[in-house]
Motif scaffolding. Structure first.
Motif, PDB file in Angstrom:
ATOM      1  N   THR A  25       0.857  -1.179   0.000  1.00  8.09           N
ATOM      2  CA  THR A  25       0.000   0.000   0.000  1.00  8.09           C
ATOM      3  C   THR A  25       0.893   1.229   0.000  1.00  8.09           C
ATOM      4  OG1 THR A  25      -1.722  -1.188   1.217  1.00  8.09           O
ATOM      5  CG2 THR A  25      -1.825   1.227   1.242  1.00  8.09           C
ATOM      6  N   VAL A  26       0.630   2.131  -0.947  1.00 10.65           N
ATOM      7  CA  VAL A  26       1.431   3.339  -1.099  1.00 10.65           C
ATOM      8  C   VAL A  26       0.487   4.529  -1.120  1.00 10.65           C
ATOM      9  CG1 VAL A  26       3.014   4.587  -2.609  1.00 10.65           C
ATOM     10  CG2 VAL A  26       3.192   2.111  -2.422  1.00 10.65           C
ATOM     11  N   LEU A  56       6.350   8.763  -6.534  1.00  8.25           N
ATOM     12  CA  LEU A  56       6.223   7.331  -6.252  1.00  8.25           C
ATOM     13  C   LEU A  56       7.446   6.525  -6.685  1.00  8.25           C
ATOM     14  CD1 LEU A  56       2.511   6.811  -7.311  1.00  8.25           C
ATOM     15  CD2 LEU A  56       3.447   7.173  -5.023  1.00  8.25           C
ATOM     16  N   ARG A  59       8.934   3.511  -4.886  1.00  9.82           N
ATOM     17  CA  ARG A  59       7.892   3.002  -3.999  1.00  9.82           C
ATOM     18  C   ARG A  59       6.951   2.100  -4.787  1.00  9.82           C
ATOM     19  NH1 ARG A  59       5.418   8.136  -1.699  1.00  9.82           N
ATOM     20  NH2 ARG A  59       4.208   6.713  -0.433  1.00  9.82           N
ATOM     21  N   ILE A  60       6.670   2.511  -6.019  1.00  9.91           N
ATOM     22  CA  ILE A  60       5.956   1.681  -6.979  1.00  9.91           C
ATOM     23  C   ILE A  60       6.946   1.408  -8.093  1.00  9.91           C
ATOM     24  CG2 ILE A  60       4.150   1.708  -8.751  1.00  9.91           C
ATOM     25  CD1 ILE A  60       2.323   3.066  -6.818  1.00  9.91           C
ATOM     26  N   THR A  96      -4.509   6.544  -2.287  1.00 11.38           N
ATOM     27  CA  THR A  96      -3.951   5.286  -1.798  1.00 11.38           C
ATOM     28  C   THR A  96      -3.968   4.250  -2.916  1.00 11.38           C
ATOM     29  OG1 THR A  96      -4.731   5.777   0.426  1.00 11.38           O
ATOM     30  CG2 THR A  96      -4.145   3.493  -0.041  1.00 11.38           C
TER      31      THR A  96
END
Length: 107
Positions: A25-26, A56, A59-60, A96
Motif C-alpha cells: 500500500t502506497v 512514487l 515506492r511503486i 492510496t
C-alpha cells in the motif's frame, strides 16, 4: 513477447498469498504522478513506466500490478480508465494505491 511477460493466466491476484508476491500500500500526494499504466491482457492493470522525478519513484515499480486506487478495484479496467481514475483524484490531498509485486524480480 510483451504479453508473455505480463500474462497472469488463471491467477487470482487478490488471493495470491503463496510467498511469491507481496501486497504493498502506497500513499501518493496530490498532483501529477508521472506513472504510465498498461493493461495488455485486459485483466489487471500494470505499471508500465515511472519517471525518476515521480513522488512514487522506488515506492511503486515497473511491473507492479495495480489492484486498487482509493479502494476502487482496478481489475478489468483499461489503461485509459485507470489513468482517468488517478487523474480525477489529483486534487485530493492523498491517494492510496494497492499494488501486487512479485518477489522474484530484482530491486
Amino acid at each position: 513477447t510483451l504479453e508473455d511477460i505480463y500474462k497472469t493466466p488463471a491467477m487470482n491476484v487478490y488471493d495470491q498469498e503463496d510467498g511469491n508476491s507481496e501486497r504493498i500500500t502506497v500513499v501518493a500526494p496530490s498532483g501529477k504522478l508521472g506513472i504510465v499504466i498498461d493493461n495488455p491482457g485486459g485483466d489487471i492493470p500494470i505499471v508500465h513506466a515511472i519517471k525518476e522525478t515521480s513522488a512514487l519513484y522506488k515506492r511503486i515499480k515497473v511491473g507492479d500490478f495495480l489492484l486498487s486506487v482509493d479502494e476502487r478495484d482496478c481489475c478489468g479496467m483499461s489503461a485509459v480508465a485507470v489513468s482517468k481514475l488517478i487523474s480525477s483524484r489529483s486534487e485530493n490531498p492523498s491517494r492510496t494505491f494497492v499494488v501486487l509485486r512479485g518477489l522474484s524480480g530484482g530491486e
